[in-house]
Design an enzyme around this catalytic site. Sequence first.
Site, PDB file in Angstrom:
ATOM      1  N   SER A 168       0.850  -1.188   0.000  1.00 27.97           N
ATOM      2  CA  SER A 168       0.000   0.000   0.000  1.00 27.97           C
ATOM      3  C   SER A 168       0.892   1.247   0.000  1.00 27.97           C
ATOM      4  CB  SER A 168      -0.961  -0.045   1.186  1.00 27.97           C
ATOM      5  OG  SER A 168      -1.966   0.939   1.065  1.00 27.97           O
ATOM      6  N   GLU A 201      -0.313  -2.522  -8.271  1.00 26.98           N
ATOM      7  CA  GLU A 201      -1.671  -2.847  -7.844  1.00 26.98           C
ATOM      8  C   GLU A 201      -2.400  -1.539  -7.588  1.00 26.98           C
ATOM      9  OE1 GLU A 201      -3.057  -2.735  -4.506  1.00 26.98           O
ATOM     10  OE2 GLU A 201      -1.289  -2.135  -3.364  1.00 26.98           O
ATOM     11  N   HIS A 253      -4.215  -5.150  -2.516  1.00 25.91           N
ATOM     12  CA  HIS A 253      -5.329  -4.962  -1.599  1.00 25.91           C
ATOM     13  C   HIS A 253      -6.420  -6.021  -1.691  1.00 25.91           C
ATOM     14  CE1 HIS A 253      -3.459  -1.011  -1.245  1.00 25.91           C
ATOM     15  NE2 HIS A 253      -4.150  -0.837  -0.134  1.00 25.91           N
TER      16      HIS A 253
END
Length: 337
Positions: free
Chosen positions: A110, A241, A308
């Site tokens: 993240s 991502e 995620h």
Amino acid sequence: MIRYPFLKERATIGVTAPSSGMPHELHELLKAACERMEKMGFSVICGDTVWSQNKAKSAPAKKRAEEFNRMMRCEDIDFIFPPWGGELLIETLEYIDFENMKNKWVLGYSDVSLLLLAITLKTGIATAHGTNLVDLRGEYSDQTTVMWQAVLTTKESESILQHSSEKYQKEWQFDQPTSCIFNLTEETDWKTTINNKVKIEGRLLGGCIDAVRHLVGTPYGDVRNFKENVIHGDPLIWFFENCDLSTTDLRRSLIQMKLAGWFEDCSGIMFGRSPVHASIQGYTAEDVYHELSEELHFPIIFDIDCGHVPPQMTFINGAYAEIESNHGKGTVLQHLR
């Protein structure tokens, strides 16, 4: 050349929050994860930042950076493991001491992936994109997530093989936690833009595109220097991502990276599964992948185990990798050389 850290037995983990910390009502999650690490034989030292969260950050930027710098320099801390990601890690970059970092693993994803990529590009120290600490609080980890420890204990000049997951988690069910934290219910299916079987090789770089795209054009995102002076012409494989970007914002971000030269001398790109599914006037993320593949003349593999939508593999920024996708199943062979 790339410098690879090594995670020794009974290592001491430094837990710091360069992005978001844990609000008071979630302290028990972090305590449970730290207890699980201790049962695995690690020692754990938590910094002050992990226990606070205010105005979208754990602490002011200088305080976050100072605590991270301290842990990176500390002889008694072997491995840095933030509790999770967040939103505003980029505020800390100008205060991070890249010049005096010791060779130790930093693991996360993240928003933390922005720091991971910056470290590898600036210093040549390999960093690990994988699970969050709080996601290791279960009685055990699934077969994909659990590989983080095997990857981080791989020695320099050795190799480590990972396989795609059998199933992934469609959505979080916080009121129904499992023994491995995730609710793994959906069949994993790696996809490609060209045919059912793809193999690509190169040096891995990547992270959460929402965050790492902001390194473009900064001193912390100098991909050209990294290619010329650290990996000496080896091709790249990017892994990304998408946490929150709309389809069009994803497209804009990838075009910016292309125009900045990030995809030159690249053998392929991989994209993790994304929680963002909405199309814009029929324009989907899969359309973005196919357009980019046609423009760049190399394959794109998507819906891989990254990000995620867990579980996720552990990717090493800087490692030389051989990636194969074959009729929905994938392997990642990383060489620490």
